[in-house]
Write an enzyme that holds these catalytic residues in place. Structure first.
Site, PDB file in Angstrom:
ATOM      1  N   LYS A 236      -9.588  -2.258   1.644  1.00 59.31           N
ATOM      2  CA  LYS A 236      -9.235  -1.102   2.477  1.00 59.31           C
ATOM      3  C   LYS A 236     -10.029   0.144   2.068  1.00 59.31           C
ATOM      4  O   LYS A 236     -10.467   0.927   2.914  1.00 59.31           O
ATOM      5  CB  LYS A 236      -7.742  -0.813   2.363  1.00 59.31           C
ATOM      6  CG  LYS A 236      -6.865  -1.980   2.745  1.00 59.31           C
ATOM      7  CD  LYS A 236      -7.078  -2.384   4.178  1.00 59.31           C
ATOM      8  CE  LYS A 236      -6.155  -3.529   4.559  1.00 59.31           C
ATOM      9  NZ  LYS A 236      -6.377  -3.966   5.933  1.00 59.31           N
TER      10      LYS A 236
ATOM     11  N   ARG B 251       1.881 -12.168  -0.670  1.00 60.43           N
ATOM     12  CA  ARG B 251       0.547 -12.446  -0.137  1.00 60.43           C
ATOM     13  C   ARG B 251      -0.071 -13.707  -0.723  1.00 60.43           C
ATOM     14  O   ARG B 251       0.299 -14.148  -1.809  1.00 60.43           O
ATOM     15  CB  ARG B 251      -0.383 -11.267  -0.488  1.00 60.43           C
ATOM     16  CG  ARG B 251       0.048  -9.929   0.084  1.00 60.43           C
ATOM     17  CD  ARG B 251      -0.350  -9.829   1.518  1.00 60.43           C
ATOM     18  NE  ARG B 251       0.037  -8.572   2.131  1.00 60.43           N
ATOM     19  CZ  ARG B 251      -0.702  -7.960   3.057  1.00 60.43           C
ATOM     20  NH1 ARG B 251      -1.844  -8.472   3.450  1.00 60.43           N
ATOM     21  NH2 ARG B 251      -0.278  -6.853   3.614  1.00 60.43           N
TER      22      ARG B 251
ATOM     23  N   ARG C  25       0.852  -1.189   0.000  1.00 56.01           N
ATOM     24  CA  ARG C  25       0.000   0.000   0.000  1.00 56.01           C
ATOM     25  C   ARG C  25       0.886   1.236   0.000  1.00 56.01           C
ATOM     26  O   ARG C  25       1.992   1.227   0.541  1.00 56.01           O
ATOM     27  CB  ARG C  25      -0.901   0.028   1.246  1.00 56.01           C
ATOM     28  CG  ARG C  25      -2.040  -0.966   1.195  1.00 56.01           C
ATOM     29  CD  ARG C  25      -2.947  -0.813   2.398  1.00 56.01           C
ATOM     30  NE  ARG C  25      -2.337  -1.282   3.616  1.00 56.01           N
ATOM     31  CZ  ARG C  25      -1.748  -0.530   4.516  1.00 56.01           C
ATOM     32  NH1 ARG C  25      -1.723   0.793   4.372  1.00 56.01           N
ATOM     33  NH2 ARG C  25      -1.194  -1.046   5.588  1.00 56.01           N
TER      34      ARG C  25
ATOM     35  N   CYS D 243       0.782  -7.563  11.762  1.00 54.21           N
ATOM     36  CA  CYS D 243       1.143  -7.747  13.178  1.00 54.21           C
ATOM     37  C   CYS D 243       0.460  -8.973  13.760  1.00 54.21           C
ATOM     38  O   CYS D 243       0.298  -9.082  14.975  1.00 54.21           O
ATOM     39  CB  CYS D 243       0.757  -6.520  13.994  1.00 54.21           C
ATOM     40  SG  CYS D 243       1.867  -5.141  13.744  1.00 54.21           S
TER      41      CYS D 243
ATOM     42  N   HIS E 244     -10.535  -2.097  11.591  1.00 54.87           N
ATOM     43  CA  HIS E 244      -9.450  -2.964  11.097  1.00 54.87           C
ATOM     44  C   HIS E 244      -9.251  -4.080  12.123  1.00 54.87           C
ATOM     45  O   HIS E 244      -8.273  -4.089  12.859  1.00 54.87           O
ATOM     46  CB  HIS E 244      -8.191  -2.096  10.948  1.00 54.87           C
ATOM     47  CG  HIS E 244      -7.082  -2.732  10.170  1.00 54.87           C
ATOM     48  ND1 HIS E 244      -5.778  -2.326  10.282  1.00 54.87           N
ATOM     49  CD2 HIS E 244      -7.075  -3.728   9.251  1.00 54.87           C
ATOM     50  CE1 HIS E 244      -5.019  -3.047   9.470  1.00 54.87           C
ATOM     51  NE2 HIS E 244      -5.772  -3.898   8.844  1.00 54.87           N
TER      52      HIS E 244
ATOM     53  N   ASP F 265      -9.396  -9.546   9.139  1.00 55.18           N
ATOM     54  CA  ASP F 265      -8.879  -8.206   8.835  1.00 55.18           C
ATOM     55  C   ASP F 265      -9.859  -7.063   9.085  1.00 55.18           C
ATOM     56  O   ASP F 265      -9.432  -5.986   9.478  1.00 55.18           O
ATOM     57  CB  ASP F 265      -8.428  -8.170   7.361  1.00 55.18           C
ATOM     58  CG  ASP F 265      -7.552  -6.978   7.038  1.00 55.18           C
ATOM     59  OD1 ASP F 265      -6.667  -6.659   7.858  1.00 55.18           O
ATOM     60  OD2 ASP F 265      -7.751  -6.354   5.985  1.00 55.18           O
TER      61      ASP F 265
ATOM     62  N   TYR G  74      -1.261  -3.563  -7.011  1.00 55.83           N
ATOM     63  CA  TYR G  74      -1.060  -4.263  -5.739  1.00 55.83           C
ATOM     64  C   TYR G  74      -2.402  -4.323  -4.984  1.00 55.83           C
ATOM     65  O   TYR G  74      -3.112  -3.318  -4.861  1.00 55.83           O
ATOM     66  CB  TYR G  74       0.001  -3.552  -4.866  1.00 55.83           C
ATOM     67  CG  TYR G  74      -0.035  -4.081  -3.456  1.00 55.83           C
ATOM     68  CD1 TYR G  74       0.477  -5.342  -3.177  1.00 55.83           C
ATOM     69  CD2 TYR G  74      -0.651  -3.374  -2.425  1.00 55.83           C
ATOM     70  CE1 TYR G  74       0.379  -5.881  -1.893  1.00 55.83           C
ATOM     71  CE2 TYR G  74      -0.753  -3.898  -1.147  1.00 55.83           C
ATOM     72  CZ  TYR G  74      -0.234  -5.153  -0.883  1.00 55.83           C
ATOM     73  OH  TYR G  74      -0.345  -5.685   0.367  1.00 55.83           O
TER      74      TYR G  74
ATOM     75  N   SER H  29      -1.312  -3.510  10.347  1.00 57.06           N
ATOM     76  CA  SER H  29      -1.047  -4.456   9.260  1.00 57.06           C
ATOM     77  C   SER H  29       0.189  -5.298   9.563  1.00 57.06           C
ATOM     78  O   SER H  29       1.192  -4.779  10.066  1.00 57.06           O
ATOM     79  CB  SER H  29      -0.817  -3.687   7.964  1.00 57.06           C
ATOM     80  OG  SER H  29      -1.896  -2.818   7.746  1.00 57.06           O
TER      81      SER H  29
HETATM   82  C1  OXD Z   1      -3.100  -4.513   5.307  1.00 58.84           C
HETATM   83  C2  OXD Z   1      -3.757  -5.700   4.722  1.00 58.84           C
HETATM   84  O1  OXD Z   1      -2.189  -3.945   4.662  1.00 58.84           O
HETATM   85  O2  OXD Z   1      -4.653  -6.253   5.373  1.00 58.84           O
HETATM   86  O3  OXD Z   1      -3.486  -4.119   6.407  1.00 58.84           O
HETATM   87  O4  OXD Z   1      -3.447  -6.085   3.592  1.00 58.84           O
HETATM   88 MN    MN Z   2      -5.178  -5.194   7.159  1.00 60.92          MN
END
Ligand code: OXD
Ligand code: MN
Length: 649
Positions: free
Chosen positions: A208, A378, A71, A252, A228, A279, A199, A250
């Site tokens: 998002k 990913r 991102r 974590c 989130h 998420d 991406y 993100s």
């Molecule tokens: C982020 C995702 O970047 O969930 O938070 O992809």
């Molecule tokens: Mn996320």
């Protein structure tokens, strides 16, 4: 052929086509045949690589351009008429200027290409939570990912009917030019525009862009919340189920916590953990006065590196079919995928994420540039693949929340777990969250930054108003969930993670859920309620640091301890953030919590400075400070800031 008579949809598609000037327009109906044909086409063009169909049926690998792997927060804009409404932590652009710029960039960019029209729903179609979006895109990769991550097809158009409203999403890949990359949100127009990226986080517009940035704005106006957060359910040995939502920045560990496998002795007792989402949570007040949550997504866009049989068996299983991998390495011996941490052995023959042969002899685990898979590589996997997916995953009414958990990556200060005194104190804790940055966003990694409620990159409006919305929501919930903070990332002097994490987080979850029932003990401290070491079940815990030291009660005590001097500093830091960044829209309730924290820690600072000065003095000084708190000021003036302003040390 258009699949709807909804004029607003038809107009949006026509306007998009006029702008992009594609050769063809294809409506995505959601049928298996259409998706299959698109996969075939993408393999033919090289956009996707087909993986071993015996080992990874219906799985594909995709590589993005090297400049387009995460991102891009500094190119993500909230375009509101008034700059102040985007607030201090978002990049802002004037909507007129933004539309002009986007149009200029996108004009004619789809020439020679096909524009796909994706009708999709965030949430189960027919659920009171669900909202419909239409994304137009010139990327098959986007279509195929959206088909995993959301509910796609004609049923969404039916739900929209002839006149229904929807979120508009326009995506044009253009030349993937990083200098002309813009991810623009127009919350006042329910519109998203994304150009020059491919991406996921920038182009799967349901995720998002819609489900957090636009939805958080809608939530503020309509009285609900878009967060989130993962959602998980815990079944107790007596069959009772409780649900938890947890916000972490993100990369974590949201996916890991959401799919946690409890330690054996919990399984033996009959505990079970099930994943509702990893998420995003959309949260509303239910008729019973509790908060109810749904996961609006239909798949997982998870971080691959570090995922393996042991760290997250369920996530790995989820990727075994119908999955699109992005920027992982290709094991050419068997046409499967590989990433750092998947196996201990390195693959012998492998192509790295940039498409070049990878030399494992040059691999250095401390140097990310030698990795075979990109650190933010990913998998996009269907949620139904997950062995522990909750039976409530498709529930239209959602699940009731017993607890909300905040957490970040903090090497020191923040204990393993603590509980807020009440809702507003919990909101304060969320607002004060900081965490080290990760590879999920472009830019430096490992830098400590404020990330309130893990929403810094995702709140679609002013962060101060967002805090106020949390406070307002608290007033509407008769039976609010309890709020906690966790930190799995404490390190010792040698840099070892002090807590094992992963499945052992169940031990902390158990305490949290027992607290919700009043069935576990805690100690009231300066920052909230903290478990005593004996309140956390350490049965059979076997964790060894790199130097061979074993985790035990002493280590647990250390990561539960509250160092008031550090917290006094933390409070100063939070005050600096409030005053210096968020400024004037912070609700009074949060100032009150900050002042309580300052007062609770004040003595300790002096204790440290003046040791061994008599504690009596400390007490006196603390009383003097209390007199200055804004609550007193509030009665005479409307000031919303603490009287004693101390932004730096
Ligand atoms: C982020 C995702 O970047 O969930 O938070 O992809
Ligand atoms: Mn996320």
């Amino acid at each position: 052929m258009a699949l709807t008579k909804n004029k607003k949809v038809l107009d949006f598609v026509a306007e998009s086509a006029e702008l992009g000037q594609p050769d063809n327009i294809v409506w995505i109906d959601g049928s298996a045949e259409q998706i299959k044909a698109l996969k075939k086409e993408a393999v033919k063009s090289g956009e996707l690589i087909k993986l071993n169909d015996n080992l990874l049926p219906d799985c594909y690998l995709h590589r993005t351009k090297v400049n387009d792997v995460a991102r891009v927060e500094d190119r993500t804009f909230i375009c509101t008429k008034n700059k102040e409404d985007a607030g201090p932590v978002n990049y802002w652009m004037d909507p007129r200027q933004a539309y002009e710029l986007a149009n200029e960039i996108a004009r004619g960019s789809m020439k020679g290409r096909t524009m796909y029209v994706i009708p999709y729903s965030m949430g189960v179609v027919g659920s009171p939570f669900a909202k419909i979006g239409i994304e137009v895109t010139d990327s098959i990769y986007v279509v195929l990912n959206m088909n995993i991550m959301t509910r796609v097809g004609v049923e969404c158009l039916k739900a929209l009917g002839k006149n229904g409203d929807f979120i508009k999403g326009f995506h044009a890949k253009c030349n993937v030019d990083a200098d002309k990359r813009y991810i623009m949100h127009f919350p006042e127009d329910n519109t998203i525009i994304s150009v020059n990226s491919a991406y996921g986080g920038n182009v799967l517009l349901g995720k998002k862009c819609f489900a957090l940035r636009i939805a958080s704005y809608l939530g503020k106006n309509e009285g609900w919340m878009a967060e989130h957060m993962l959602i998980l359910g815990v079944t107790f040995p007596d069959g009772e189920k409780k649900y938890v939502a947890a916000a972490f920045p993100s990369a974590c560990g949201k996916t890991n916590l959401a799919m946690l496998i409890p330690p054996k002795h919990y399984l033996d007792k009959g505990y079970k953990v099930e994943c509702v989402g990893d998420d995003i949570a959309w949260i509303r007040v239910g008729e019973d006065g509790r908060l109810w949550a749904v996961n609006p997504e239909n798949g997982f866009f998870g971080v691959a590196p570090g995922t393996n049989e042991h760290s997250n068996y369920n996530a790995l299983q989820s990727t075994k079919r119908g999955t699109i991998f992005t920027n992982v390495a290709l094991n050419t011996d068997d046409m499967t995928v590989w990433w750092e941490g998947l196996t201990k052995e390195l693959p012998e023959h492998c192509i790295d994420w940039t498409g070049k042969p990878w030399d494992s002899a040059k691999y250095d685990k401390h140097d990310k540039s030698t990795c075979a898979a990109h650190p933010n590589s990913r998998f996009t996997a269907p949620a139904i693949n997950c062995p522990c997916v909750s039976p409530e995953f498709n529930s239209k009414k959602g699940v009731p929340l017993s607890a909300i958990i905040f957490g970040g990556r903090r090497a020191s200060t923040t204990p393993l777990v603590y509980e807020a005194r009440d809702w507003n104190h919990g909101v304060f804790i969320g607002s004060a969250m900081s965490s080290e940055t990760t590879a999920a966003a472009a830019g430096a990694v490992g830098v400590l930054r404020h990330d309130p409620m893990a929403m810094k990159p995702f709140a679609g409006y002013h962060m101060g108003d967002y805090f106020a919305h949390w406070v307002e929501m608290g007033k509407k919930v008769k039976n609010p969930p309890k709020i906690f903070n966790v930190n799995w990332f404490r390190t010792d002097a040698d840099g070892n993670f002090m807590w094992p994490g992963f499945g052992d987080n169940m031990r902390v979850l158990e305490w949290i859920l027992k607290r919700c029932d009043g069935a576990a003990d805690a100690e009231e401290t300066a920052i909230g309620f903290v478990p005593k070491a004996e309140d956390i079940d350490l049965t059979d815990l076997d964790y060894e640091y790199d130097d061979g030291k074993k985790f035990g009660v002493d280590e647990l005590k250390e990561i539960l301890a509250i160092d008031k001097a550090k917290w006094a500093k933390e409070a100063e830091e939070i005050e600096g953030y409030y005053n210096g960044t968020i400024k004037d829209r912070i609700p009074q309730e949060l100032w009150d919590s900050l002042n309580t924290l300052k007062e609770n820690c004040k003595g300790a600072v002096e204790e440290v400075k003046e040791k061994p000065a008599a504690k009596k003095n400390v007490a006196k000084k603390a009383t003097a400070t209390t007199a200055k708190k804004p609550a007193a000021k509030k009665t005479t003036t409307t000031a919303k800031k603490p009287a004693a302003k101390k932004t730096t040390k």
